[in-house]
Design a protein around this motif. Sequence first.
Motif, short mmCIF file in Angstrom:
data_model
loop_
_atom_site.label_atom_id
_atom_site.label_comp_id
_atom_site.label_asym_id
_atom_site.label_seq_id
_atom_site.Cartn_x
_atom_site.Cartn_y
_atom_site.Cartn_z
N ASN A 24 0.84 -1.20 0.00
CA ASN A 24 0.00 0.00 0.00
C ASN A 24 0.88 1.26 0.00
OD1 ASN A 24 -2.57 1.42 0.16
ND2 ASN A 24 -1.95 1.95 2.23
N TYR A 25 1.95 1.22 0.78
CA TYR A 25 2.87 2.35 0.81
C TYR A 25 3.51 2.54 -0.57
CZ TYR A 25 6.69 5.39 2.24
OH TYR A 25 7.56 6.43 2.34
N ALA A 26 3.89 1.45 -1.23
CA ALA A 26 4.46 1.53 -2.58
C ALA A 26 3.45 2.16 -3.54
CB ALA A 26 4.89 0.15 -3.07
N HIS A 27 2.18 1.77 -3.40
CA HIS A 27 1.13 2.37 -4.24
C HIS A 27 1.05 3.87 -4.00
CE1 HIS A 27 -1.27 -0.55 -6.50
NE2 HIS A 27 -1.00 -1.43 -5.56
N SER A 28 1.06 4.28 -2.76
CA SER A 28 0.96 5.70 -2.43
C SER A 28 2.12 6.49 -3.04
CB SER A 28 0.94 5.90 -0.92
OG SER A 28 -0.19 5.30 -0.36
N MET A 29 3.33 5.95 -2.91
CA MET A 29 4.50 6.62 -3.46
C MET A 29 4.42 6.68 -4.99
SD MET A 29 6.14 7.56 -0.82
CE MET A 29 7.66 8.10 -1.55
N ASN A 30 4.02 5.58 -5.60
CA ASN A 30 3.91 5.51 -7.06
C ASN A 30 2.87 6.51 -7.57
OD1 ASN A 30 4.44 4.18 -9.68
ND2 ASN A 30 2.34 3.44 -9.45
N THR A 31 1.72 6.53 -6.93
CA THR A 31 0.65 7.44 -7.37
C THR A 31 1.07 8.89 -7.18
OG1 THR A 31 -0.98 5.77 -6.81
CG2 THR A 31 -1.79 8.00 -7.08
N GLY A 32 1.73 9.18 -6.08
CA GLY A 32 2.21 10.54 -5.85
C GLY A 32 3.23 10.98 -6.90
N ARG A 33 4.12 10.06 -7.26
CA ARG A 33 5.12 10.36 -8.28
C ARG A 33 4.46 10.63 -9.63
NH1 ARG A 33 7.76 6.57 -11.27
NH2 ARG A 33 7.12 4.96 -9.81
N MET A 34 3.47 9.79 -9.97
CA MET A 34 2.78 9.96 -11.24
C MET A 34 1.94 11.24 -11.25
SD MET A 34 3.71 7.66 -13.26
CE MET A 34 4.95 6.46 -12.90
N ARG A 35 1.38 11.60 -10.10
CA ARG A 35 0.60 12.85 -9.99
C ARG A 35 1.51 14.04 -10.29
NH1 ARG A 35 -3.92 14.78 -7.52
NH2 ARG A 35 -4.40 12.80 -6.49
N LYS A 36 2.70 13.99 -9.72
CA LYS A 36 3.64 15.10 -9.92
C LYS A 36 4.04 15.21 -11.39
CE LYS A 36 7.96 16.92 -8.08
NZ LYS A 36 9.05 16.72 -7.14
N LEU A 37 4.35 14.06 -12.03
CA LEU A 37 4.73 14.08 -13.44
C LEU A 37 3.59 14.57 -14.34
CD1 LEU A 37 6.71 10.71 -13.69
CD2 LEU A 37 7.65 13.04 -13.80
N ALA A 38 2.36 14.21 -13.97
CA ALA A 38 1.20 14.61 -14.77
C ALA A 38 0.70 16.01 -14.42
CB ALA A 38 0.07 13.61 -14.58
N LYS A 39 1.25 16.58 -13.35
CA LYS A 39 0.85 17.92 -12.90
C LYS A 39 -0.67 18.00 -12.66
CE LYS A 39 4.72 20.28 -15.12
NZ LYS A 39 5.46 19.23 -15.75
#
Length: 147
Positions: A24-39
């Motif tokens: 779940n933590y990996a999911h949170s980090m992954n989603t946050g990273r993708m959010r940042k890239l997608a702005k």
Amino acid sequence: MATFTLDPNYGYVLLAATSTFLVNYAHSMNTGRMRKLAKVPYPGCYAPDSRTDPEAFKFNCAQRSHANFTENQPSMLAALLLAGLRFPVAAAAMGFGWSLGRYLYMTGYTRGDAGGKGRYQGIFFQVFQIGLVLMAGYNGVMMVLQK
């Protein structure tokens, strides 16, 4: 009042359960990273349909993968903990297999393949989840039959 003793191997079940928290933590980090890239600003859950760029698509895939994880984790954890009462080592192995499948599901889905088909690399998590549910049900039947 009934009492019971847990097999010391039940510790493996608890470790398998813990592995789901790490996924779940990996999911949170992954989603946050993708959010940042997608702005995509908060509180937006997904990039709007009007965006067709790869970053927006990957973010939406990451977000959906995480949502699918959180939809499945509670029932899987309950089945894991119940199945582990009688079959601690088998249940733990299935729990770890589930976590591996969920991780591969996330990484595959987030690759951004057409239609999100990368998620199929981890779809085997469902076999483990169904197995745990069946084992938990078996435990209930055996308890009712007192065997």
